[in-house]
Structure formats: C-alpha cells, structure tokens
Design an enzyme around this catalytic site. Structure first.
Site, mmCIF file in Angstrom:
data_model
loop_
_atom_site.group_PDB
_atom_site.id
_atom_site.type_symbol
_atom_site.label_atom_id
_atom_site.label_comp_id
_atom_site.label_asym_id
_atom_site.label_seq_id
_atom_site.Cartn_x
_atom_site.Cartn_y
_atom_site.Cartn_z
ATOM 1 N N GLY A 48 2.066 -11.535 9.946
ATOM 2 C CA GLY A 48 2.636 -11.156 11.125
ATOM 3 C C GLY A 48 2.799 -12.259 12.065
ATOM 4 N N GLY A 74 2.904 -5.631 7.392
ATOM 5 C CA GLY A 74 1.856 -6.559 6.630
ATOM 6 C C GLY A 74 0.773 -6.730 7.140
ATOM 7 N N SER A 75 0.019 -7.953 7.125
ATOM 8 C CA SER A 75 -1.236 -8.287 7.658
ATOM 9 C C SER A 75 -0.984 -9.142 9.049
ATOM 10 C CB SER A 75 -1.875 -9.297 6.607
ATOM 11 O OG SER A 75 -1.153 -10.573 6.406
ATOM 12 N N GLU A 122 7.442 2.234 15.213
ATOM 13 C CA GLU A 122 8.463 2.773 14.446
ATOM 14 C C GLU A 122 8.368 4.424 14.653
ATOM 15 O OE1 GLU A 122 6.814 0.754 10.881
ATOM 16 O OE2 GLU A 122 8.863 0.124 10.907
ATOM 17 N N ASN A 179 0.764 -1.232 0.206
ATOM 18 C CA ASN A 179 -0.028 -0.123 0.156
ATOM 19 C C ASN A 179 0.831 1.260 -0.012
ATOM 20 O OD1 ASN A 179 0.537 -0.406 2.723
ATOM 21 N ND2 ASN A 179 -0.975 0.255 3.572
ATOM 22 N N CYS A 196 -3.339 1.014 6.486
ATOM 23 C CA CYS A 196 -3.896 0.289 7.954
ATOM 24 C C CYS A 196 -4.291 1.260 8.964
ATOM 25 C CB CYS A 196 -2.160 -0.035 8.530
ATOM 26 S SG CYS A 196 -1.146 1.199 8.564
HETATM 27 P P1 NAD Z 1 0.825 -9.303 3.741
HETATM 28 O O1 NAD Z 1 1.077 -9.647 4.994
HETATM 29 O O2 NAD Z 1 0.465 -10.298 2.740
HETATM 30 O O3 NAD Z 1 2.552 -9.255 2.889
HETATM 31 C C1 NAD Z 1 3.363 -8.381 3.617
HETATM 32 C C2 NAD Z 1 4.972 -8.749 3.230
HETATM 33 O O4 NAD Z 1 5.129 -9.943 3.657
HETATM 34 C C3 NAD Z 1 5.007 -8.816 1.533
HETATM 35 O O5 NAD Z 1 6.389 -8.426 1.189
HETATM 36 C C4 NAD Z 1 4.990 -10.416 1.550
HETATM 37 O O6 NAD Z 1 5.522 -10.902 0.532
HETATM 38 C C5 NAD Z 1 5.680 -11.085 2.835
HETATM 39 N N1 NAD Z 1 5.412 -12.167 3.264
HETATM 40 C C6 NAD Z 1 4.314 -13.136 2.875
HETATM 41 N N2 NAD Z 1 4.178 -14.169 3.711
HETATM 42 C C7 NAD Z 1 5.585 -14.392 4.610
HETATM 43 C C8 NAD Z 1 6.076 -14.983 5.447
HETATM 44 N N3 NAD Z 1 5.633 -16.192 5.742
HETATM 45 N N4 NAD Z 1 7.249 -14.518 6.195
HETATM 46 C C9 NAD Z 1 7.767 -13.345 5.728
HETATM 47 N N5 NAD Z 1 7.306 -12.363 4.770
HETATM 48 C C10 NAD Z 1 6.044 -12.838 4.203
HETATM 49 O O7 NAD Z 1 0.290 -8.018 3.626
HETATM 50 P P2 NAD Z 1 0.084 -7.234 2.282
HETATM 51 O O8 NAD Z 1 -1.182 -7.520 1.732
HETATM 52 O O9 NAD Z 1 1.124 -6.778 1.612
HETATM 53 O O10 NAD Z 1 -0.467 -5.457 3.024
HETATM 54 C C11 NAD Z 1 -1.722 -5.244 3.449
HETATM 55 C C12 NAD Z 1 -1.599 -5.486 5.034
HETATM 56 O O11 NAD Z 1 -0.695 -4.608 5.796
HETATM 57 C C13 NAD Z 1 -2.870 -4.996 5.889
HETATM 58 O O12 NAD Z 1 -3.241 -5.727 6.695
HETATM 59 C C14 NAD Z 1 -2.278 -3.616 6.196
HETATM 60 O O13 NAD Z 1 -3.200 -3.215 7.451
HETATM 61 C C15 NAD Z 1 -0.917 -3.953 6.943
HETATM 62 N N6 NAD Z 1 -0.351 -2.694 6.995
HETATM 63 C C16 NAD Z 1 0.166 -2.357 8.001
HETATM 64 C C17 NAD Z 1 0.740 -0.959 8.442
HETATM 65 C C18 NAD Z 1 1.258 -0.495 9.789
HETATM 66 O O14 NAD Z 1 2.046 0.226 9.866
HETATM 67 N N7 NAD Z 1 0.633 -1.137 10.862
HETATM 68 C C19 NAD Z 1 1.183 -0.262 7.468
HETATM 69 C C20 NAD Z 1 0.564 -0.700 6.131
HETATM 70 C C21 NAD Z 1 -0.043 -1.952 5.704
#
Ligand code: NAD
Length: 476
Positions: free
Chosen positions: A230, A225-226, A455, A151, A281
C-alpha cells in the site's frame, strides 16, 4: 461485444472484450496439495498498454449513459449468480477455501454488484437564487486500476468494480498472482454484458501491479493488500497525483468484558478469528479477556478449535481449508514457533499438519504478550492469542497500541457498557457483540496504517468520483 466464455481448462485474460493469451505464463498452485494445477497468462507490457487504451476508449460512451450502467451491473450480478458453482470450483482450487464458502463469496460478489447498481449518484443544489444556480454533481475519474489480494479475490473485486462502473469509470483489474483464475473467469463472463474495454482483466506478478499503478492512463488506484505494498502504491500515485483508496492490513482486537456470554464467545469470537483460515484483514487477531475469566475462555476456545474440521476445500464438511500459499504458511509456522520458544502455550493446535498442502492446525495460544510478533504483527492465519487484562482501561490501551486500526470488537451482556468501551477503539469499525459484519451499505475502511479512504455505500461510491460545481446564471 465478445462472449467467448470458457468454463474449464484455459484461463485467458480479457482485453478490449477479447479473450487473450500470452506468450508467457505462470503456474497457479492448489494450496491443498502444494502442486501446480493450472497456468495463467503473464501480461506483457504491450498487452497492458492495450488494456489501458481500450479502457480509455470505452470511457466516453460508458460515462454518458447512466441507465446502461445500471442495467449492465444488474446483469453482471445475474451472470455471476448463474455461474456460482463453476466459479466457486475454480476459487476453491486456487484459494483453498471450502466449496460452500467459495460459493458464498461468489453470491456475495453478485449481491455487492447489485447494490452498487442501485446506489444513486449524489447531486446537490447549494444555491438556487434569482441570479445564479450552483449545483454540485459527481463525475467519473477515468480509468481505474483495481488491484486485489488472494484472500477474497472475488468479493474484493466486486467492492471495486461495482462502484467504479456505477460512477462511470472503466476498469483494468489485476488479481493476485496466487489467485488469478477466478478473476480471469469472471472477466470473461463479464463480456456477456459489458461493452469492450469497460472491464479488462490482466494477470501477472507484483511487477505488473507496479506497472499498472504507475501508468499515466490510470486516474485512480483502488488497492487492497498489505501495508508494505500500500505504501508503494501511495508513492506511485503521488508522482502523478492519481487518486487512490487503500484497504490494508489489520490486527483486530476483541475485548471480552466480565459479563460476556460463553455462547457469544464461542460463536462470534471464535469464527471472527478463524473464518477463511484467519486470512481476513478484519478478522480477530488478538483477544483480551478479564484475568478472572482467562482460563475458562481459553479452554472454551481451545475446545472449539480442536473439533474444527480442517481439510481440502473440495471435501464435504470441511470448515477450514489450508493457508493460501507457501510463504504465508511458513510465516504462520515461524510466528507460532517463535512464540512457543518464548514461553507461549498452545492450548489447541500449534503445528502444521503432516503431509501435503499448506494446512496449519487451528491454534489457540496463552502465555502470550505484546512484544511477541504473534501479537504485534498481522499473523493472517488460524491462530488466536489470548491475553489477560486487569482493568478495562488497560485492555483498551493495549488494543489501541498498534499501527493498525481496521476494526475491533467488545463483547458483553450489558450493551450500553460494551458500547462505551467500543467507542474508545481507534479503528475504522467498532463492533459490539459482533465482528466482520459487513454489508454493501456500510462503509468499510481503516484508521492508521489499515488504510486511506473507504469502500461500500455512498461513501465508497463517492471515492470513484470527482466533484464538479456547475455554476450558471439563472436568467439568460
Ligand atoms: P500484497 O500487498 O502482497 O498484494 C496485493 C496485490 O498487490 C497483489 O495483486 C499484488 O500482485 C499487487 N502488488 C504487489 N506489489 C505491487 C506494487 N508495487 N504495486 C502495485 N501492486 C502491487 O497483499 P496480499 O499478500 O495479496 O494480501 C494480503 C494482505 O491484504 C494482508 O495484509 C491483508 O490484511 C490485506 N487485505 C486487506 C483488506 C482490507 O479491506 N483492508 C482485505 C483483504 C486483504
């Protein structure tokens, strides 16, 4: 030091200061058309090894020279500023956001890097007696894995790389496979000012993220990420007791009080939810309004949603682009359809656009309630559910009844009253008459499932360090 910058066409990885392609590659889709427009290298296990080894080799010299790090970070920020338009064009093509927003993201990334350069590393003397001196200093952790989502690929990169480098770590970056190109480009540009191995960028799918986060050479994982991913990252880190910071999802509530001004609602609440097409997010994802003002506020927000200019990010005057990927588009469409079938009313939008690309109309929903997925889950799209409440206590309880706790906001003319209510939110940040006001100096992190750690600011910097106690006799 290599400086093989390519601004168009190919998007190599950067490993040990070199532009590196791969035997395999994967397609990158332009969400405004749904068509593949470029390819990114698929990092092989051997190439990942090389990136981690180069980061390890670069550590001693990088960690030893604080002034070099400060200068390099300032210069890195300058390099981004010098290339804003080129980088923004790539970001728009892969992410979908309007060109102006993409350029803003690049400039903000530079601002964050610059702010990291100026952060002092804390040091404290806890005892300075006649016999003994005890100082507490900060040391780098080692090689950091920076794993980012689709995003805000660059801003979130800056949030990680800036403080990680400032503290003396080296970094291996893995962007989302949906939006790898702008990060690959920045990785290449960064070689103009960073020694080889200090920042490497590798691209690939989720399995590459998993390989990186289980790699024994990685000391810390900085992940955004999600929630689902996480949890996997935390489990992977546990095996080796790696340090980690998790910035995860959110389902932010906005509570509007009786005396909130329509202007505040239109500007702050509307864009607090719809910016970046709702793919943020810490965006507003649920709105609680006093029952007496429900229809007026729903009408106000719906009117605004109807006049938003949606379109390809490259078109002039576009305010909202498409959803970033097909899976996200399908998810938003499914959640809205399900809500409508269960009795929700779309007072604006409610459907995808006909035609190419992943466009979904800015949508305002009423007759929605907890128990519907559009309210309970993180929808991550241009959808705003509006719900009436009878008492403020009830609104707070409903806002807090979530596994998420990223941020929340309270809106009202009486600031003192709004602040009292905001303090009761179980969230990492509680805003009054604002939402999404982020700054390099302000810590950002989530309560509950929205994350672990923070962060930004000195708090974020400290998470890229370990404490070392220096305990020495005062007299020889
Ligand atoms: P995602 O969790 O699918 O992917 C995030 C990253 O993790 C990608 O680079 C992906 O390839 C990698 N990944 C996937 N599986 C993994 C694993 N097993 N081990 C390590 N890395 C792995 O998330 P997304 O769909 O790319 O992003 C959207 C999500 O991110 C939403 O839930 C959003 O709320 C969250 N987000 C949070 C913040 C914050 O600061 N809190 C900011 C932006 C987005």
């Amino acid at each position: 030091m290599t400086s093989s910058t390519t601004l168009t066409g190919t998007y190599p990885m950067t490993i040990n200061g070199q532009a590196i392609s791969s035997t395999d590659s994967f397609g990158v889709i332009n969400p405004a058309t749904g068509a593949e427009f470029a390819r990114a290298p698929q990092c092989t296990p051997q190439q990942l090894e090389e990136a981690v080894r180069a980061a390890e080799a670069a550590l001693p010299a990088w960690g030893a020279d604080e002034q070099q790090r400060i200068t390099a970070l300032r210069r890195l920020a300058d390099v981004l500023d010098e290339h804003v338009q080129e980088i923004a064009a790539v970001l728009t093509d892969e992410q979908g956001k309007p060109l102006g927003a993409a350029a803003y993201e690049v400039s903000e990334t530079a601002r964050w890097l610059r702010a990291s350069a100026e952060l002092p590393l804390p040091e404290e003397t806890v005892e300075a007696g006649p016999d003994v001196s005890v100082r507490v200093v900060r040391r780098p952790l080692g090689v950091v894995a920076a794993i980012t989502p689709w995003n805000f690929p660059l801003l979130l990169l800056g949030w990680k790389v800036g403080p990680a480098l400032r503290a003396g770590n080296t970094v291996v970056v893995k962007p989302s496979p949906y939006t790898p190109l702008s990060t690959l480009l920045v990785g290449e540009l960064a070689q103009q000012v960073l020694p080889p191995g200090v920042v490497s960028v590798v691209s690939g799918g989720d399995e590459l993220g998993a390989r990186l986060s289980t790699h024994p050479g990685i000391a810390k994982i900085s992940f955004t990420g999600s929630v689902a991913t996480g949890k996997k990252v935390a489990a992977a880190a546990a095996e080796d007791l790696k340090r980690f910071t998790l910035e995860l999802g959110g389902n932010d509530a906005a509570i509007i009080l009786e005396d909130a001004e329509p202007e505040q609602i239109l500007k702050g609440v509307f864009w607090g939810g719809f910016i970046n097409c709702g793919q943020i997010c810490a965006g507003i994802k649920r709105v609680y309004v006093p029952r007496s003002r429900h229809d007026e506020i729903a009408h106000l927000l719906a009117e605004r949603a109807r006049v938003v200019r949606m379109g390809p990010g490259t078109a002039e005057r576009t305010q909202l682009g498409p959803l970033q990927n097909k899976a996200q588009f399908d998810r938003v469409a499914e959640l809205v359809e399900e809500a409508l079938a269960a009795g929700a009313t779309a007072v604006a939008g409610g459907a995808p656009w006909d035609g190419e690309g992943y466009f979904f109309e800015p949508t305002v929903l009423t007759n929605v309630h907890e128990g519907m997925r559009i309210v309970d889950e993180e929808q991550f799209g241009p959808v705003m559910p509006i719900m009436a409440y009878d008492t403020v206590d009830e609104a707070v309880a409903r806002a807090n009844d979530s596994t998420f706790g990223l941020s929340g906001s309270v809106w009202g003319a009486d600031i003192g009253r709004a602040q009292e209510v905001a303090q009761r939110l179980h969230t990492g940040t509680a805003f009054v008459n604002d939402h999404l006001a982020l700054s390099p100096d302000i810590p950002f992190g989530g309560a509950k499932w929205s994350g672990i750690g923070v962060e930004n600011g000195h708090w974020g910097l400290e998470e890229f360090t370990r404490i070392q106690v220096l305990h020495t006799p005062t007299r020889s």
